[in-house]
Design a protein around this motif. Structure first.
Motif: not given
Length: 416
Positions: A332-359
């Motif tokens: 929410l604060e960094d514009g949605g960047i991917s974050k690698l922690v140890e060997d786990v890549l965590v994608l932002p919400i747009t990674g697997f859930s893009p195109g959500r409506g306003i609500s």
């Protein structure tokens, strides 16, 4: 008042005729639908209809099969060939990772004419990805899932079968197949926006910093897991639970990718089957008795095998291994960047859930955004309508009440 006996016979004959006619119309419609499948979905016919086998359908690159001493006769054989072909073979793994180039999907059967239309459309697109690249593909039907558990996890077979419905068994199977075979799991109502071989870029694995505590994360390990955020909300507000989420930052299960044997997967399985064994223990260790089944059925699926326990498994492991502050994964604060922690890549919400409506947007960007990997149609074909669940949604959203009400329908609740 009952009808006179002669009229009852007439009514029974009429009812039988209606049922027979309905069956004939359904059969004709199914045949017509299959002809449509032939015309519109050539890859479904090529890779599923044309390659059905014991336990589902599969495709292996020719080079992989040439290296195998046996010709796969079942999906278990095919999965084993894929595992052997991708182990320690970097060119058969996703770039920047040790995740095999294998796609897994599952549904109860491979009868294409009976599938929901969105499944046919989506799976056709995944098969196009398979055809374009050097990737294996595994489509597991119910029989294949049962074979898999019996072959790879025989000690868990009874506990797996004791899970109350296909919802929970599907949740667990995708973790089991990731643990043993590895690869990319995607639900049948998702469609690719990028090929999995493009899911990890150099930008995704750059160092990043938790702005609240100043801790930096700079991993040099190859990626062994890709997970995506489903819900991204401020932790100090009630927005997340009003929307039906347990955590402000919560992960999705409709897609993820793993290298075989990742410890997070075993953590998830230990949690789920610990609950199953605990419930059975209170009823004489009888997994199949009515009392055990009723108690398991009374647990909300999102708590038993769903995104809550999945998120908790990832969260606790990363907190232990990397001293991660979980809410630092928010985009929410960094514009949605991917974050690698140890060997786990965590994608932002747009990674697997893009195109959500306003609500309920939560920072989700359009499907055209470069960070969007796939689109989820969210059909939820396994869901049933429940007055309890629907009332809870309204109660939470409008009034800020009913926080702990069930989120998913269950046979013990009022269904319509």
């Amino acid at each position: 008042m009952l009808l006179p006996r002669p009229l009852r016979r007439v009514a029974a004959i009429i009812l039988f005729g209606i049922l027979l006619l309905s069956w004939q119309l359904w059969r004709v419609a199914a045949e017509f639908g299959f002809e449509e499948v032939q015309d519109q979905y050539p890859l479904l016919l090529k890779y599923l209809e044309g390659k059905r086998g014991n336990g589902g359908a599969w495709h292996l690159p020719e080079e992989w099969t040439q290296e195998s001493a046996t010709n796969p006769r079942s999906i278990i054989d095919a999965a084993t060939v894929a595992l052997n072909a991708t182990t320690s073979q970097s060119e058969r793994q996703l770039p920047h990772s040790t995740i095999p180039r294998v796609i897994h999907q599952t549904w109860k059967d491979t009868r294409l004419e009976t599938w929901p239309e969105i499944f046919r459309q989506s799976v056709e697109k995944w098969l196009a990805v398979v055809e374009e690249g050097d990737m294996a593909y595994m489509f597991w039907d119910d029989n294949g899932v049962a074979q898999f558990v019996k072959h790879f996890e025989p000690d868990l077979e009874d506990q797996f079968n004791a899970l109350p419905s296909n919802v929970e068994r599907s949740d667990v199977f995708r973790v089991l197949v990731s643990k043993w075979i590895g690869g990319v799991y995607v639900d049948a109502d998702t469609e690719p926006l990028q090929r999995p071989t493009e899911w990890i870029t150099q930008t995704d694995i750059l160092p990043w910093q938790d702005p609240e505590v100043g801790r930096s994360y700079r991993s040099t390990e190859p990626v062994r897991a890709i997970v995506g955020i489903e819900a991204d909300n401020p932790p100090d507000k009630d927005t997340y639970w009003r929307m039906g989420y347990f955590y402000p930052v919560q992960l999705t299960q409709w897609s993820f990718a793993w290298a075989p044997g990742h410890p997070i997967l075993q953590r998830f399985l230990d949690h789920v089957f610990g609950i199953v064994r605990g419930v059975a223990k209170s009823h004489g260790n009888d997994l199949r008795c009515d009392a055990t089944q009723q108690e398991l059925d009374g647990i909300d699926p999102v708590n038993l095998t769903g995104p809550i326990v999945f998120t908790d498994s990832v969260r606790t492991w990363l907190e232990m291994k990397a001293d991660l502050r979980w809410d630092s994964l928010s985009g929410l604060e960094d514009g949605g960047i991917s974050k690698l922690v140890e060997d786990v890549l965590v994608l932002p919400i747009t990674g697997f859930s893009p195109g959500r409506g306003i609500s309920g947007n939560m920072g989700s960007k359009p499907i055209t955004d470069p960070s969007a990997r796939l689109y989820h149609h969210a059909k939820g074909s396994w869901r049933k309508f429940s007055l309890v669940v629907e009332y809870g949604k309204v109660c939470r959203k409008l009034f800020g009440l009913c926080r702990d009400w069930p989120k998913v329908s269950n046979s013990n609740w009022i269904l319509l």
